[in-house]
Design an enzyme around this catalytic site. Sequence first.
Site, PDB file in Angstrom:
ATOM      1  N   GLU A 176       1.361   6.552  -6.830  1.00 65.41           N
ATOM      2  CA  GLU A 176       0.307   7.589  -6.974  1.00 65.41           C
ATOM      3  C   GLU A 176       0.951   8.988  -7.023  1.00 65.41           C
ATOM      4  O   GLU A 176       0.558   9.824  -7.846  1.00 65.41           O
ATOM      5  CB  GLU A 176      -0.642   7.450  -5.787  1.00 65.41           C
ATOM      6  CG  GLU A 176      -1.804   8.389  -5.739  1.00 65.41           C
ATOM      7  CD  GLU A 176      -2.608   8.155  -4.445  1.00 65.41           C
ATOM      8  OE1 GLU A 176      -2.997   7.000  -4.154  1.00 65.41           O
ATOM      9  OE2 GLU A 176      -2.834   9.133  -3.705  1.00 65.41           O
ATOM     10  N   LYS A 224       0.847  -1.209   0.000  1.00 65.09           N
ATOM     11  CA  LYS A 224       0.000   0.000   0.000  1.00 65.09           C
ATOM     12  C   LYS A 224       0.878   1.252   0.000  1.00 65.09           C
ATOM     13  O   LYS A 224       0.572   2.252  -0.660  1.00 65.09           O
ATOM     14  CB  LYS A 224      -0.934  -0.011   1.218  1.00 65.09           C
ATOM     15  CG  LYS A 224      -1.726   1.287   1.444  1.00 65.09           C
ATOM     16  CD  LYS A 224      -2.634   1.613   0.280  1.00 65.09           C
ATOM     17  CE  LYS A 224      -3.582   2.756   0.395  1.00 65.09           C
ATOM     18  NZ  LYS A 224      -3.404   3.856   1.244  1.00 65.09           N
TER      19      LYS A 224
END
Length: 492
Positions: free
Chosen positions: A199, A192
């Site tokens: 991102e 994550k």
Amino acid sequence: MTIPIPAPASADIGVYGLGVMGANLARNLARNGYRVAVTNRSAARTEKLVAAHGDGSEGVFVPAADIDRFVASLERPRVAIIMVLAGAATDEVMEQLAARMEPGDIIVDCGNSLFTDTIRREAWARARGLHFVGAGVSGGEEGALWGPSIMPGGTPESYDRLGPMFEKISAHYQGQPCCAHIGADGAGHFVKMVHNGIEYADMQVIAEAYDLLRHGLDAAPATLADVFASWNEGELDSYLIEITAEVLRQVDAPTGTPLVDLIVDRASQKGTGKWTVQTALDLAVPVTGIGEATFARGASSGVRQREAARALDGHAGGFGIDSSDPGARDAFIEDVRQALYASKIVAYSQGFDMIAEGAAAHGWDIDKGGLASIWRAGCIIRAAFLDDITRAYAARPDLPLLLAAEPFATRIQQAVPSLRRVVALAAVAGVPVPVFASSLSYFDTIRSPRLPAALIQGQRDFFGSHTYHRIDRPGTFHTLWAQEGRPEEQWG
Ligand code: NDP
């Protein structure tokens, strides 16, 4: 409102922490048919959730006024999700839950915790006979409510109990759940973290493309919104490109000005980009795209430094694009699109390299193709692109380098002439493109048959006797630089 005492073992799963994410995750679980125990440090949030959604129309909530009643309301083996501020609050809540739980029960941390904290917490819980699952959850508040991408770590036994519930509430891509068991202890929070790092890079390359088009074509945000919307129809199809068009199209009603021109140009961060870069340095993996994107946010927020540098002359030239010539305009737009695509390939390739290195360092058996497949819906970096990554790893799970595998190898070689033109043009025009430029440098570095690292090894040997290897003979060598004739020593 007084919260009634819940019946023992009346809930399938519990959520502790009813902030934005926790409340929405609890609602998602209830809507999917699970009886959800809910509680919060301050009872007001529990009351608010029940008042707003406790009429049965969204499923069954089992509210509890305190943690004793919360734990007592869970069916055995108990599953309690923690959704609080990452850090000390997670430790506090975990310890309070553990004190009330029994061996075999499962504590799940769905917050954005640092994976090394998760490794520590898992060991702590295991010593008490409990399972601790660090689960990465991506998709923001809408994702938590309607279907996030979920990356749980922890033991396979804990996944047997938890997995079916998480798979049901996760986003689905062509019928497949965007949730899979990632690996032991901190594996879920590790991937994550890298997801968030990617991102950062993805957002930065989009921002660089926007800035180049804005300056190069002297185009209004609404015009560029159309460009991004058209890109979203092709290989760049992704959530981030889609929302970019939306943001660029937004006009501030009172002033009639494009909203993007009214937003202060200082990008914030919550820390997952920084963690990715710090961890990458520990693993010695060059995640240059993520690094430059993180530094770019820092530079944008360096108010004093920007103020001090504002008057400096950059001797910047123009773009030299005749934007009244549709051919020149379209060629530039296409170059920027290709540059964006090439940089995106580099950022993802580096991110997956980091996952491979992290998995090797921590003994996790991470299925990288499977991971790409659960990022195809629900999460912020969801993109058509991830289909190709899934296929590339399915064809060869031990890929040494994603960008050298098809279809990326062909695409990056097609796109790199555009990336070179765009980086050169940006340099001349004085427009900062840190991720475009570093992506090109990385590509040129790894494809280079010979690097100036040889000279660095010579320098290191000169000042520190750090030795070197030769291309023509085995062994370890050191030149006696201070001696007459500079003889060479050899070991091994
Ligand atoms: P909010 O700020 O909305 O809520 C914070 C919650 O943490 C509240 O329930 C608060 O309780 C609780 N809390 C804080 N300190 C303590 C403590 N010491 N003991 C007990 N409870 C405490 O946070 P979010 O819902 O946005 O985020 C929760 C987690 O999810 C974070 O780890 C975040 O990084 C992660 N996350 C967030 C995403 C997002 O898009 N927002 C996306 C993915 C993950 P109280 O009401 O009593 O103050």
